[in-house]
Design a protein around this motif. Structure first.
Motif, PDB file in Angstrom:
ATOM      1  N   VAL A   1       0.601  -1.127  -0.417  1.00  0.00           N
ATOM      2  CA  VAL A   1       0.433   0.155  -0.394  1.00  0.00           C
ATOM      3  C   VAL A   1       1.137   1.412   0.090  1.00  0.00           C
ATOM      4  O   VAL A   1       0.737   2.654  -0.669  1.00  0.00           O
ATOM      5  N   SER A   2       1.610   1.301   0.716  1.00  0.00           N
ATOM      6  CA  SER A   2       2.403   2.644   1.442  1.00  0.00           C
ATOM      7  C   SER A   2       3.384   2.642  -0.105  1.00  0.00           C
ATOM      8  O   SER A   2       3.800   4.287  -0.534  1.00  0.00           O
ATOM      9  N   VAL A   3       4.361   2.067  -0.176  1.00  0.00           N
ATOM     10  CA  VAL A   3       5.461   2.058  -1.568  1.00  0.00           C
ATOM     11  C   VAL A   3       4.328   2.710  -2.766  1.00  0.00           C
ATOM     12  O   VAL A   3       5.048   3.840  -3.985  1.00  0.00           O
ATOM     13  N   PRO A   4       3.052   2.079  -3.169  1.00  0.00           N
ATOM     14  CA  PRO A   4       3.006   2.475  -4.485  1.00  0.00           C
ATOM     15  C   PRO A   4       2.181   4.287  -4.334  1.00  0.00           C
ATOM     16  O   PRO A   4       2.108   5.355  -5.494  1.00  0.00           O
ATOM     17  N   ILE A   5       2.005   4.484  -3.194  1.00  0.00           N
ATOM     18  CA  ILE A   5       1.499   5.913  -2.587  1.00  0.00           C
ATOM     19  C   ILE A   5       2.768   6.624  -2.989  1.00  0.00           C
ATOM     20  O   ILE A   5       2.747   7.466  -3.618  1.00  0.00           O
TER      21      ILE A   5
ATOM     22  N   MET B   1       8.048  10.264  -4.542  1.00  0.00           N
ATOM     23  CA  MET B   1       9.067  10.567  -3.945  1.00  0.00           C
ATOM     24  C   MET B   1       9.685   8.665  -3.647  1.00  0.00           C
ATOM     25  O   MET B   1      10.812   8.674  -2.399  1.00  0.00           O
ATOM     26  N   ALA B   2       9.576   7.616  -4.828  1.00  0.00           N
ATOM     27  CA  ALA B   2      10.186   6.920  -4.578  1.00  0.00           C
ATOM     28  C   ALA B   2      11.942   6.486  -5.051  1.00  0.00           C
ATOM     29  O   ALA B   2      12.158   6.330  -5.649  1.00  0.00           O
ATOM     30  N   SER B   3      12.361   6.902  -3.222  1.00  0.00           N
ATOM     31  CA  SER B   3      13.681   6.359  -3.669  1.00  0.00           C
ATOM     32  C   SER B   3      14.288   4.978  -3.290  1.00  0.00           C
ATOM     33  O   SER B   3      13.139   4.851  -2.316  1.00  0.00           O
ATOM     34  N   ILE B   4      15.353   4.857  -3.328  1.00  0.00           N
ATOM     35  CA  ILE B   4      15.553   3.325  -1.563  1.00  0.00           C
ATOM     36  C   ILE B   4      15.729   3.520  -0.550  1.00  0.00           C
ATOM     37  O   ILE B   4      15.290   3.344   0.075  1.00  0.00           O
ATOM     38  N   GLU B   5      15.986   5.425  -0.436  1.00  0.00           N
ATOM     39  CA  GLU B   5      15.986   6.117   0.864  1.00  0.00           C
ATOM     40  C   GLU B   5      14.775   6.300   1.645  1.00  0.00           C
ATOM     41  O   GLU B   5      14.172   4.794   3.028  1.00  0.00           O
ATOM     42  N   SER B   6      13.702   5.879   1.141  1.00  0.00           N
ATOM     43  CA  SER B   6      12.222   6.550   1.317  1.00  0.00           C
ATOM     44  C   SER B   6      11.546   4.996   1.429  1.00  0.00           C
ATOM     45  O   SER B   6      10.455   5.055   2.809  1.00  0.00           O
ATOM     46  N   VAL B   7      11.924   4.355   0.107  1.00  0.00           N
ATOM     47  CA  VAL B   7      11.450   3.322   0.486  1.00  0.00           C
ATOM     48  C   VAL B   7      12.020   1.778   1.914  1.00  0.00           C
ATOM     49  O   VAL B   7      10.957   1.537   2.461  1.00  0.00           O
ATOM     50  N   PHE B   8      13.403   2.503   1.953  1.00  0.00           N
ATOM     51  CA  PHE B   8      13.704   1.679   3.400  1.00  0.00           C
ATOM     52  C   PHE B   8      13.305   2.333   4.589  1.00  0.00           C
ATOM     53  O   PHE B   8      12.989   1.528   5.449  1.00  0.00           O
ATOM     54  N   VAL B   9      12.759   3.243   4.758  1.00  0.00           N
ATOM     55  CA  VAL B   9      12.433   4.210   6.009  1.00  0.00           C
ATOM     56  C   VAL B   9      10.535   3.581   6.250  1.00  0.00           C
ATOM     57  O   VAL B   9      10.724   3.427   6.493  1.00  0.00           O
ATOM     58  N   LEU B  10      10.431   3.565   4.623  1.00  0.00           N
ATOM     59  CA  LEU B  10       8.762   2.938   4.662  1.00  0.00           C
ATOM     60  C   LEU B  10       8.899   1.803   5.041  1.00  0.00           C
ATOM     61  O   LEU B  10       7.742   1.142   6.044  1.00  0.00           O
ATOM     62  N   ALA B  11       9.722   0.599   4.982  1.00  0.00           N
ATOM     63  CA  ALA B  11       9.312  -0.955   5.008  1.00  0.00           C
ATOM     64  C   ALA B  11      10.191  -0.763   6.633  1.00  0.00           C
ATOM     65  O   ALA B  11       9.639  -1.712   7.161  1.00  0.00           O
ATOM     66  N   PHE B  12      10.645   0.106   6.796  1.00  0.00           N
ATOM     67  CA  PHE B  12      11.332  -0.440   8.869  1.00  0.00           C
ATOM     68  C   PHE B  12      10.166   0.589   8.966  1.00  0.00           C
ATOM     69  O   PHE B  12      10.536  -0.208  10.582  1.00  0.00           O
ATOM     70  N   VAL B  13       9.699   1.118   9.466  1.00  0.00           N
ATOM     71  CA  VAL B  13       9.316   1.858  10.043  1.00  0.00           C
ATOM     72  C   VAL B  13       7.851   1.179  10.264  1.00  0.00           C
ATOM     73  O   VAL B  13       7.630   0.256  11.274  1.00  0.00           O
TER      74      VAL B  13
END
Length: 93
Positions: free
Chosen positions: A25-29, A35-47
């Motif tokens: 849900v969060s990555v496609p949003i 804003m889909a960079s490796i850092e933002s995807v990592f932060v989403l996954a980590f949170v």
């Protein structure tokens, strides 16, 4: 004893399903905002991982998957700290 093991396996499966659902849900949003960079995807996954860890923490902390998740979260904090440090250097802080 067997019933307790089954409930722990179910809890682990629910933990994994929650993590996969969160990312689905969060990555496609985030990507839709560009804003889909490796850092933002990592932060989403980590949170999501940390939130799921808090929600599905087993009653007995002796479970193998739980010990592994503790080490994964420690590694995640190291990576997050590195990226924050790098970003602070880019900004001149």
């Amino acid at each position: 004893m067997r019933n307790n093991e089954t409930s722990e396996i179910d809890r682990f499966r629910l933990f994994i399903a929650t993590q996969v659902g969160w990312l689905a849900v969060s990555v496609p949003i985030v990507a839709s905002f560009g804003m889909a960079s490796i850092e933002s995807v990592f932060v989403l996954a980590f949170v999501g991982f940390l939130s799921g860890s808090l929600l599905f923490e087993p009653a007995e902390s002796n479970r193998r998957w739980w010990r592994l998740s503790v080490w994964i979260s420690r590694g995640g904090f190291v990576v997050l700290g590195y990226w924050v440090f790098q970003r602070a250097q880019e900004l001149g802080i």
